[in-house]
Scaffold this active site. Sequence first.
Site, PDB file in Angstrom:
ATOM      1  N   SER A 181       0.797  -1.228   0.000  1.00 10.68           N
ATOM      2  CA  SER A 181       0.000   0.000   0.000  1.00 10.68           C
ATOM      3  C   SER A 181       0.826   1.274   0.000  1.00 10.68           C
ATOM      4  CB  SER A 181      -0.956  -0.005   1.189  1.00 10.68           C
ATOM      5  OG  SER A 181      -0.267  -0.245   2.391  1.00 10.68           O
ATOM      6  N   HIS A 209      -5.386  -3.361  -2.684  1.00 11.19           N
ATOM      7  CA  HIS A 209      -5.038  -2.447  -3.779  1.00 11.19           C
ATOM      8  C   HIS A 209      -4.909  -3.160  -5.121  1.00 11.19           C
ATOM      9  CE1 HIS A 209      -4.312   0.798  -0.905  1.00 11.19           C
ATOM     10  NE2 HIS A 209      -3.763  -0.131  -0.150  1.00 11.19           N
ATOM     11  N   LYS A 240     -11.784   0.640  -1.587  1.00  8.74           N
ATOM     12  CA  LYS A 240     -10.810   1.387  -2.395  1.00  8.74           C
ATOM     13  C   LYS A 240     -11.269   1.432  -3.853  1.00  8.74           C
ATOM     14  CE  LYS A 240      -7.572   0.963   1.200  1.00  8.74           C
ATOM     15  NZ  LYS A 240      -6.740   0.085   1.993  1.00  8.74           N
TER      16      LYS A 240
HETATM   17  C1  LIG Z   1      -6.666  -0.096   3.373  1.00  9.21           C
HETATM   18  C2  LIG Z   1      -6.144  -1.446   3.625  1.00  9.21           C
HETATM   19  C3  LIG Z   1      -6.780  -2.301   4.514  1.00  9.21           C
HETATM   20  C4  LIG Z   1      -7.931  -1.845   5.366  1.00  9.21           C
HETATM   21  O1  LIG Z   1      -9.094  -1.734   4.634  1.00  9.21           O
HETATM   22  P1  LIG Z   1     -10.276  -0.790   5.134  1.00  9.21           P
HETATM   23  O2  LIG Z   1     -11.451  -1.238   4.372  1.00  9.21           O
HETATM   24  O3  LIG Z   1      -9.852   0.603   4.819  1.00  9.21           O
HETATM   25  O4  LIG Z   1     -10.404  -1.001   6.602  1.00  9.21           O
HETATM   26  C5  LIG Z   1      -6.305  -3.593   4.626  1.00  9.21           C
HETATM   27  N1  LIG Z   1      -5.234  -4.002   3.929  1.00  9.21           N
HETATM   28  C6  LIG Z   1      -4.571  -3.191   3.090  1.00  9.21           C
HETATM   29  C7  LIG Z   1      -3.386  -3.703   2.353  1.00  9.21           C
HETATM   30  C8  LIG Z   1      -5.002  -1.882   2.920  1.00  9.21           C
HETATM   31  O5  LIG Z   1      -4.343  -1.063   2.124  1.00  9.21           O
END
Ligand SMILES: *Cc1c(COP(=O)(O)O)cnc(C)c1O
Length: 392
Positions: A181, A209, A240
């Site tokens: 990330s 991602h 996301k």
């Molecule tokens: C953003 C993210 C999460 C958490 O997800 P949310 O839905 O925002 O709680 C988990 N793992 C990774 C790799 C992330 O980038």
Amino acid sequence: MQEFYQELARNIEELKDKNLFRRLKTISGPPAEWVEIAGKRLLNLSSNNYLGIAGHPLLKKGAMEAVERLGCGATASRLIAGNYDLYGQVEKELADFKNTEAALIFNSGYAANMGIIASLVTRGDLIISDELNHASIIDGILLSKADCIRYPHRDLNSLETALTRAKGYKRKLIVTDTVFSMDGGLAPLPEIVALKEQYGATLMIDEAHGGGIFGDHGRGVAELYDLAEKVEVNMGTLSKAFGCAGAYVAGKKVLINYLQNKTRNLIYTTGLPPAVLGSIQAALQVVQAEKWRREQVLLKAARLRERLQAAGFNLLDGQSQIIPVIIGDNETTLEFSRRLMEAGILAVGIRPPTVPASLARIRLTVMATHKERDLELATETIIKIGRELQVI
Ligand SMILES: *Cc1c(COP(=O)(O)O)cnc(C)c1O
């Protein structure tokens, strides 16, 4: 009591001294290509709305229809009385999308990782985890009470060494982000899968991602490498690229049944509101129907990466829509971000502990719907500020 507050204030001063103090920025209006902060219009290079669908008419319609029909809250845990019909329907569609037997939705990616890891492993088990895995994975590991070996980022030799040391353990779980990330690089999934097969380990991936972006159908990095069937625990978020909220795990029915019974982050929490399920249902359709979005986001990111690299920035070794511009110290990173904001660009600095010390960075993220011209102008601005601050 007074002492308690004084100590908190001291802790805050310490953060400020190290340029580690964080402030919430208020965004007016939707999280689109351009956003408004304190009356200023900014090109948004900090959003995870990669496909630009968070405000898509079909997602809005899905959410509103669900509200009209079902109201605003689930009002109970899914295992009590909160499992309204949309849940099963969307999980079925999610499993079809991921091409797995079943899927299970969680309230967030953070909750999913904590819950899944803590219910799959415990004392007497071993977790082998890339050192740059997301904080939610790290917290899940801590909660699980399993032993853990963190291997250097994407270092396959160290991963193999860890596996050779895992003989005494009952269950061996390898966990990795598929797209890291804060670095934007991909996990070496083919090699990881080969090792896990060789040593009889189980693999959990986090497609937060990768989902919606990679693979022919947008299923994620596992699809890109045609390895989805080799991955036991395929987790991803809907917050996301999918532009909604929540997360899922996809896999065999037996895995989903087990997690439904064991995962505290599912059992002891109220279900997601209908609006979210309605929007997820629509997002699954949009992601599949509008392939141009994932093609565009990767194309635009590749171009931006190329231009910044040519200008001399250190961007690490990424291949995704996430482009880290390494600055180094916290102070310069903050100053870089501040100057970008002045110039009409929202590109937030990322500092420790989110990234290693002295590797503070500006994390740029591209959207499928960014205008090429806007990205070109932004590139020029980033290069200009990079020179002014002697980063390049
Ligand atoms: C953003 C993210 C999460 C958490 O997800 P949310 O839905 O925002 O709680 C988990 N793992 C990774 C790799 C992330 O980038």
